[in-house]
Write an enzyme that holds these catalytic residues in place. Structure first.
Site, PDB file in Angstrom:
ATOM      1  N   GLY A 265       0.827  -1.195   0.000  1.00 10.68           N
ATOM      2  CA  GLY A 265       0.000   0.000   0.000  1.00 10.68           C
ATOM      3  C   GLY A 265       0.861   1.244   0.000  1.00 10.68           C
ATOM      4  O   GLY A 265       0.591   2.210  -0.717  1.00 10.68           O
ATOM      5  N   ASN A 269       9.590   5.594   3.567  1.00 10.50           N
ATOM      6  CA  ASN A 269      10.925   6.144   3.345  1.00 10.50           C
ATOM      7  C   ASN A 269      10.939   7.623   3.742  1.00 10.50           C
ATOM      8  O   ASN A 269      10.166   8.418   3.182  1.00 10.50           O
ATOM      9  CB  ASN A 269      11.311   6.025   1.868  1.00 10.50           C
ATOM     10  CG  ASN A 269      10.994   4.658   1.302  1.00 10.50           C
ATOM     11  OD1 ASN A 269      11.396   3.636   1.842  1.00 10.50           O
ATOM     12  ND2 ASN A 269      10.250   4.646   0.197  1.00 10.50           N
ATOM     13  N   HIS A 299      -0.792   7.037   8.362  1.00 17.77           N
ATOM     14  CA  HIS A 299      -0.045   5.870   8.853  1.00 17.77           C
ATOM     15  C   HIS A 299       1.439   6.025   8.505  1.00 17.77           C
ATOM     16  O   HIS A 299       2.313   5.879   9.378  1.00 17.77           O
ATOM     17  CB  HIS A 299      -0.638   4.619   8.199  1.00 17.77           C
ATOM     18  CG  HIS A 299       0.121   3.345   8.448  1.00 17.77           C
ATOM     19  ND1 HIS A 299      -0.454   2.256   9.064  1.00 17.77           N
ATOM     20  CD2 HIS A 299       1.387   2.957   8.136  1.00 17.77           C
ATOM     21  CE1 HIS A 299       0.428   1.274   9.138  1.00 17.77           C
ATOM     22  NE2 HIS A 299       1.549   1.679   8.571  1.00 17.77           N
ATOM     23  N   GLU A 300       1.727   6.323   7.237  1.00 18.20           N
ATOM     24  CA  GLU A 300       3.129   6.451   6.829  1.00 18.20           C
ATOM     25  C   GLU A 300       3.792   7.641   7.502  1.00 18.20           C
ATOM     26  O   GLU A 300       4.982   7.594   7.846  1.00 18.20           O
ATOM     27  CB  GLU A 300       3.227   6.583   5.308  1.00 18.20           C
ATOM     28  CG  GLU A 300       2.625   5.426   4.533  1.00 18.20           C
ATOM     29  CD  GLU A 300       3.116   4.065   4.998  1.00 18.20           C
ATOM     30  OE1 GLU A 300       4.330   3.934   5.297  1.00 18.20           O
ATOM     31  OE2 GLU A 300       2.304   3.121   5.061  1.00 18.20           O
ATOM     32  N   HIS A 303       5.178   6.902  10.868  1.00 19.10           N
ATOM     33  CA  HIS A 303       6.453   6.181  10.815  1.00 19.10           C
ATOM     34  C   HIS A 303       7.657   7.112  10.836  1.00 19.10           C
ATOM     35  O   HIS A 303       8.770   6.672  11.173  1.00 19.10           O
ATOM     36  CB  HIS A 303       6.524   5.346   9.537  1.00 19.10           C
ATOM     37  CG  HIS A 303       5.839   4.027   9.630  1.00 19.10           C
ATOM     38  ND1 HIS A 303       6.067   3.141  10.658  1.00 19.10           N
ATOM     39  CD2 HIS A 303       4.951   3.418   8.797  1.00 19.10           C
ATOM     40  CE1 HIS A 303       5.348   2.049  10.455  1.00 19.10           C
ATOM     41  NE2 HIS A 303       4.655   2.191   9.339  1.00 19.10           N
ATOM     42  N   GLU A 322       4.826  -0.744  13.248  1.00 17.90           N
ATOM     43  CA  GLU A 322       3.609  -0.981  12.477  1.00 17.90           C
ATOM     44  C   GLU A 322       2.338  -0.879  13.308  1.00 17.90           C
ATOM     45  O   GLU A 322       1.332  -0.328  12.858  1.00 17.90           O
ATOM     46  CB  GLU A 322       3.694  -2.334  11.777  1.00 17.90           C
ATOM     47  CG  GLU A 322       4.765  -2.424  10.713  1.00 17.90           C
ATOM     48  CD  GLU A 322       4.634  -1.384   9.606  1.00 17.90           C
ATOM     49  OE1 GLU A 322       3.576  -0.726   9.510  1.00 17.90           O
ATOM     50  OE2 GLU A 322       5.594  -1.217   8.842  1.00 17.90           O
TER      51      GLU A 322
END
Length: 555
Positions: A265, A269, A299-300, A303, A322
């Site tokens: 998905g 990075n 969500h990303e 991170h 996660e």
């Protein structure tokens, strides 16, 4: 046995012996436009300190051309996945020249040719361990270092990496782009993208910090890229994280690129987040599709702190990034965007996924025992993501929201650009909440399954003794035959296969489909502890005795 499958013990030993001051990676991608050419040139220079004479670098590619240690050539010892280094000691500079493969599997440097206009596009995808398909490296998350990338690519291409470009030179009809060094990061979150991508630019500011934003897709999808919607969600997310994490976004720019033939998905990075181009809607999109894209963006973004700034030592603690990102994606959607019912979507989709996976023989604890990379690949599932997020939602309620975010702030400041394990997070949560979170973690993170049911067999009235509770994720009844003196005569185990209201049709259907089932209502000798029944309506029916339980007879 293939040496490509790194195991936990050997990389831990390597981590104790090696520290990395920095990488310089030079990639020549001019050949990408010729589909007949299958490889590209890659040169890696590593500044390192070693307490051992010999170790290895990870590389999976077409060939290793040369290996130098401190300027002196050494024999190439390469088995297809590991390059042996000898003559180390103290501070060393290692240089490896090699050729890597353009990928068609989505692992490493993926090459795609657009049927719409015959244009070539490249992007990288590494998690958990495919940076070694592009450059020689120490492929483990706890050997963090700054990376400087230099990419030679055709003129007219967008060339991107984790950091902004600092220099672009013309070289024989091509361009050579050098990027600023990254902050210390793990190999699996470094990134490169190159091709005639369509780009839209914007920015986000808060106080003295300004972050340049970019949204990119292949040129043939440019008419469909609703970049402003993407930027709106991005700004809302950055505002939320800035306020609650109290740690400024650390990675400079924030590009988001939608790429073709993507296996995932999205991928976090830092500075160059990759997304499946399925999130570029080519027709009328439903609100649910927009909500799902917003959740993935957030969500990303989570991170950047949980996973990129602070990274797990090894893949055992994959949940440290996660589960948190999955939780934060829904939380920020609900509280910072127009998708205020994000938790409803989470319950319907993500949590249902977790329930399903937790019933399978392949279920595992959220904090799993990951002995090697092959085991790590199997752990990107509904347990690590959705069950982990569900349990974190419970943790926030358990310790309190203020204590949770205060713990996150302390965690980031204490471990920035470093690596952690479960214990590091539990310690700071204990400090801020005053609660025993280690016992909570033992129950919820280190075991499988969830719901517990208690069943009682009582011939002698409502006050008779209870059987022991059933365990694990399977709802079980323990049926105990007792005399009125409450002496146990026989115990039998049965599995609950259905809970519902009694009706002639439901009883008939269940018996026709599974004739070995007995339909037992409350008062017929098997009673169910109402707290073990899923759903408030069913629990109420249980309390009234208005309930059917289908029981598969045990021995």
């Amino acid at each position: 046995m293939s040496t490509a499958n790194l195991n936990r013990s050997e990389v831990a030993e390597r981590s104790r012996a090696i520290s990395v001051a920095g990488y310089r990676v030079e990639l020549d991608l001019r050949s990408a436009v010729d589909s007949a050419v299958k490889t590209f040139s890659t040169v890696t220079t590593i500044d390192l300190t070693s307490s051992v004479e010999s170790t290895w670098l990870d590389f999976i590619g077409a060939a290793v051309d040369s290996v130098d240690v401190d300027g002196a050539s050494i024999p190439v010892e390469y088995d297809g996945s590991r390059i042996v280094l000898r003559g180390l000691g103290g501070s060393n500079v290692v240089r490896v020249a090699a050729h890597g493969h353009y990928s068609r599997s989505g692992e490493g440097l993926h090459r795609f040719v657009d049927d719409a206009d015959d244009q070539t596009y490249l992007y990288t995808q590494y998690e958990p361990a495919d940076a070694r398909r592009v450059f020689a490296c120490f492929e483990q998350p706890d050997l963090k270092a700054p990376f400087t990338f230099e990419v030679t690519a055709p003129d007219g291409w967008e060339v991107l990496s984790n950091q902004p470009a600092t220099q672009t030179l013309s070289v024989d009809g091509a361009q050579r782009v050098t990027f600023a060094p990254t902050l210390p990061i793990s190999t699996y979150i470094t990134a490169i993208a190159a091709g005639p991508y369509h780009r839209v630019a914007s920015s986000w500011s808060r106080g003295e910090l300004t972050v340049e934003l970019g949204a990119l897709c292949r040129a043939s999808l440019a008419p469909y890229l609703d970049a402003e919607n993407v930027f709106d969600i991005t700004r809302q997310g950055l505002d939320f994280y800035a306020e609650y994490f109290d740690y400024p976004y650390p990675f400079g720019k924030y590009d988001q690129i939608f790429v073709p033939e993507y296996n995932l998905g999205a991928m976090e990075n830092p500075g160059l987040v990759t997304f499946t181009e399925a999130y570029v809607f080519r027709g009328s999109a439903t609100d649910e599709q927009h909500q799902r894209r917003a959740n993935t963006i957030l969500h990303e973004m989570a991170h950047m702190w949980f996973g990129d700034l602070v990274t797990m030592v090894w893949w055992d603690d994959l949940w440290l990034k996660e589960s948190f990102a999955d939780f934060m994606g829904s939380l920020v959607s609900a509280e910072a965007t127009r998708f205020t019912d994000a938790w409803v979507a989470f319950a319907i989709k993500r949590k249902a996924w977790a329930y399903l996976q937790d019933q399978l023989p392949t279920t595992h604890p959220i904090v799993a025992d990951i002995v090697d990379l092959e085991a790590a690949k199997l752990n990107f599932d509904g347990i690590t993501y959705a069950k982990g997020a569900s349990v974190l939602k419970q943790l926030v309620a358990f310790v309190g929201r203020d204590a949770f975010f205060e713990a996150a702030r302390r965690y980031f400041k204490a471990h920035a650009y470093g690596n952690t394990t479960l214990v590091d997070l539990l310690d700071v949560l204990t400090e801020t909440s005053g609660r025993d979170v280690r016992e909570w973690a033992r129950i919820w993170l280190q075991t499988t399954g969830g719901v517990h049911a208690v069943a009682r067999r009582n011939r002698c009235g409502p006050d008779g003794p209870a059987a022991a509770s059933a365990r694990s994720r399977n709802l079980r009844l323990q049926r105990v035959r007792r005399s009125c003196s409450h002496r146990t005569r026989r115990t039998r185990h049965h599995r609950i296969t259905h809970v519902g209201r009694p009706s002639a049709r439901s009883t008939h259907t269940a018996q026709r489909r599974r004739p070995h089932l007995r339909q037992g209502a409350i008062g017929r000798g098997i009673s169910v502890h109402c707290r073990g029944i899923p759903g408030p309506r069913e629990r109420s029916a249980c309390a009234r005795g208005d309930l059917v339980v289908a029981v598969e007879l045990g021995a």
